[in-house]
Scaffold this motif. Structure first.
Motif, mmCIF file in Angstrom:
data_model
loop_
_atom_site.group_PDB
_atom_site.id
_atom_site.type_symbol
_atom_site.label_atom_id
_atom_site.label_comp_id
_atom_site.label_asym_id
_atom_site.label_seq_id
_atom_site.Cartn_x
_atom_site.Cartn_y
_atom_site.Cartn_z
ATOM 1 N N ALA A 100 -13.952 0.426 -13.909
ATOM 2 C CA ALA A 100 -14.574 1.430 -14.788
ATOM 3 C C ALA A 100 -15.569 2.292 -14.017
ATOM 4 C CB ALA A 100 -15.279 0.725 -15.945
ATOM 5 N N GLU A 101 -16.095 1.726 -12.920
ATOM 6 C CA GLU A 101 -17.135 2.387 -12.123
ATOM 7 C C GLU A 101 -16.581 3.081 -10.877
ATOM 8 O OE1 GLU A 101 -20.910 0.389 -10.542
ATOM 9 O OE2 GLU A 101 -20.122 -0.961 -12.071
ATOM 10 N N LYS A 102 -15.535 2.493 -10.314
ATOM 11 C CA LYS A 102 -15.006 2.929 -9.004
ATOM 12 C C LYS A 102 -13.544 3.358 -9.137
ATOM 13 C CE LYS A 102 -18.734 1.306 -6.733
ATOM 14 N NZ LYS A 102 -19.616 2.126 -5.903
ATOM 15 N N PRO A 103 -13.280 4.612 -9.508
ATOM 16 C CA PRO A 103 -11.900 5.075 -9.703
ATOM 17 C C PRO A 103 -11.017 4.909 -8.458
ATOM 18 C CG PRO A 103 -13.480 6.707 -10.486
ATOM 19 C CD PRO A 103 -14.263 5.670 -9.754
ATOM 20 N N SER A 104 -11.626 4.995 -7.270
ATOM 21 C CA SER A 104 -10.830 4.885 -6.035
ATOM 22 C C SER A 104 -10.215 3.493 -5.879
ATOM 23 C CB SER A 104 -11.685 5.219 -4.813
ATOM 24 O OG SER A 104 -12.836 4.397 -4.785
ATOM 25 N N LEU A 105 -10.784 2.503 -6.566
ATOM 26 C CA LEU A 105 -10.242 1.140 -6.525
ATOM 27 C C LEU A 105 -8.824 1.102 -7.103
ATOM 28 C CD1 LEU A 105 -10.750 -1.887 -5.951
ATOM 29 C CD2 LEU A 105 -11.954 -2.038 -8.136
ATOM 30 N N GLU A 106 -8.604 1.932 -8.132
ATOM 31 C CA GLU A 106 -7.294 1.964 -8.787
ATOM 32 C C GLU A 106 -6.189 2.414 -7.818
ATOM 33 O OE1 GLU A 106 -5.159 3.705 -12.824
ATOM 34 O OE2 GLU A 106 -7.334 3.827 -12.623
ATOM 35 N N VAL A 107 -6.519 3.360 -6.956
ATOM 36 C CA VAL A 107 -5.541 3.863 -5.969
ATOM 37 C C VAL A 107 -5.077 2.725 -5.065
ATOM 38 C CG1 VAL A 107 -5.185 5.498 -4.071
ATOM 39 C CG2 VAL A 107 -6.634 6.148 -6.011
ATOM 40 N N LEU A 108 -6.034 1.912 -4.603
ATOM 41 C CA LEU A 108 -5.723 0.796 -3.696
ATOM 42 C C LEU A 108 -4.863 -0.248 -4.398
ATOM 43 C CD1 LEU A 108 -9.327 0.354 -2.223
ATOM 44 C CD2 LEU A 108 -7.417 1.544 -1.151
ATOM 45 N N ILE A 109 -5.201 -0.517 -5.680
ATOM 46 C CA ILE A 109 -4.444 -1.517 -6.456
ATOM 47 C C ILE A 109 -3.027 -1.011 -6.723
ATOM 48 C CG2 ILE A 109 -4.288 -2.684 -8.708
ATOM 49 C CD1 ILE A 109 -7.442 -2.724 -8.652
ATOM 50 N N ASP A 110 -2.919 0.274 -7.102
ATOM 51 C CA ASP A 110 -1.605 0.858 -7.416
ATOM 52 C C ASP A 110 -0.639 0.767 -6.238
ATOM 53 O OD1 ASP A 110 -2.216 1.390 -10.007
ATOM 54 O OD2 ASP A 110 -2.656 3.519 -9.727
ATOM 55 N N ARG A 111 -1.177 0.911 -5.024
ATOM 56 C CA ARG A 111 -0.257 0.818 -3.868
ATOM 57 C C ARG A 111 -0.209 -0.611 -3.299
ATOM 58 N NH1 ARG A 111 -3.834 4.897 -0.500
ATOM 59 N NH2 ARG A 111 -5.162 3.524 0.739
ATOM 60 N N GLU A 112 -0.748 -1.559 -4.087
ATOM 61 C CA GLU A 112 -0.672 -3.003 -3.790
ATOM 62 C C GLU A 112 -1.202 -3.346 -2.399
ATOM 63 O OE1 GLU A 112 3.152 -4.658 -4.841
ATOM 64 O OE2 GLU A 112 3.162 -3.654 -6.804
ATOM 65 N N PHE A 113 -2.302 -2.661 -2.005
ATOM 66 C CA PHE A 113 -2.976 -2.909 -0.726
ATOM 67 C C PHE A 113 -2.002 -2.833 0.454
ATOM 68 C CE2 PHE A 113 -4.990 -5.753 -3.994
ATOM 69 C CZ PHE A 113 -6.027 -4.884 -4.316
ATOM 70 N N ALA A 114 -1.104 -1.854 0.385
ATOM 71 C CA ALA A 114 -0.017 -1.755 1.380
ATOM 72 C C ALA A 114 -0.522 -1.273 2.740
ATOM 73 C CB ALA A 114 1.068 -0.815 0.864
#
Length: 323
Positions: free
Chosen positions: A249-263
């Protein structure tokens, strides 16, 4: 004595008896299953679940000793929990549990799955022999909940859109259902009032949820040696827990990392840093404290006793693991 086991003083002798009985219950007709069970029951887990069953049994049977059925319920509870761990370790591909090799890493996946199935079947058989239909229904529901929780966790991997409510529901299925329903079952075997039985269920439910949230926080704040598994391993496998969901909720950039499964290289380390830099862990602590407090409030229906106090102390100890 560790802080966890010293909390169990009123049922220390009961737990020693339980440890001996568990190996006997599995029996030695199947040498490999017996070896697997001996390895599991000798792994020296905290035994929190059977301890709670025994403490509730003693807290509700103050004028007399607990019955063989109370003891058997505690054993069944630990068997169900252990069976679920064996299957979880196969699904999670974990090589170590509580600092010792997992069953599948020693005996292979096939034996591990069969050993888990065998323990579930064995626990169901002993459950039926309690001759209490309501208790049978409660613990049968737990076995369904464990599978539901595992499936839900699998379907929600790397899904940054899941809500805290979905996370709490999964935590109930995977952890709190067993504690809640076995707590309620202990009350039923003691023949306490219907109102007290429901309070015991609620104690187990809220305690179980607090316990799971604390476990999920420790995945970020503890060390590999203490955890018995690598720090951040839940996140790495796509299991998004309370600290992550609050941090998102605080760090939108975290979602990008999760979406690409830490590839990409450094993704996981970056995600861990973002979570540490957010209010995620703090908010998860508050949520755990809230559920621990609710658990303790539900114990007010029990008369004062050493076992009653131990049940309060266990809920408080769960939170103290964070500090």
């Amino acid at each position: 004595m560790t802080p966890a086991t010293s909390l169990f003083t009123p049922v220390e002798a009961d737990l020693r008896l339980l440890a001996d009985n568990l190996k006997q219950l599995v029996g030695n007709r199947h040498p490999i299953l017996f070896a697997a069970a001996e390895h599991l029951f000798g792994a020296g887990g905290k035994r929190i679940r059977p301890a709670i069953v025994l403490l509730i049994s003693r807290a509700t049977m103050l004028e007399q000793d607990i019955t063989p059925r109370h003891r058997r319920l505690a054993e069944i509870t630990e068997m169900i929990h252990t069976a679920s761990l064996v299957h979880d370790d196969v699904v999670d591909e974990s090589d170590v549990r509580r600092g010792v090799p997992t069953v599948h890493s020693l005996f292979g996946n096939r034996i591990a799955i069969l050993a888990g199935d065998f323990l579930f079947a064995q626990s169901s058989w002993y459950l039926a022999n309690l001759d209490n239909l309501e208790v049978v229904k409660l613990l049968s529901e737990v076995i369904m909940d464990l599978a539901t929780g595992e499936i839900q966790q699998g379907l929600n991997r790397f899904d940054a859109g899941i809500s805290i409510e979905t996370y709490l529901q999964k935590s109930y299925y995977k952890t709190a259902s067993l504690i809640a329903n076995s707590s309620k079952a202990a009350g039923l075997l003691s023949e306490v009032s219907r109102e007290t039985v429901e309070h015991l269920y609620s104690y187990g439910r809220h305690f179980g949820i607090a316990f799971q949230i604390v476990d999920d926080i420790l995945d970020f704040t503890s060390t590999t040696d203490t955890l018995g598994k690598p720090v951040g391993s839940d996140l790495k496998s796509g299991n998004l827990t309370a600290p992550v969901l609050f941090a998102l909720a605080e760090k939108p950039s975290l979602e990008v990392l999760i979406d690409r499964e830490f590839a990409q290289e450094g993704d996981l380390e970056q995600a861990l840093a973002l979570i540490q830099d957010s209010q995620g862990i703090h908010k998860a602590r508050e949520l755990a404290a809230h559920h621990a407090k609710l658990a303790i409030e539900h114990l007010a229906v029990l008369p004062p006793s050493e076992s009653h106090q131990a049940l309060i102390n266990i809920a408080e100890y769960t939170l103290s693991r964070l500090y």
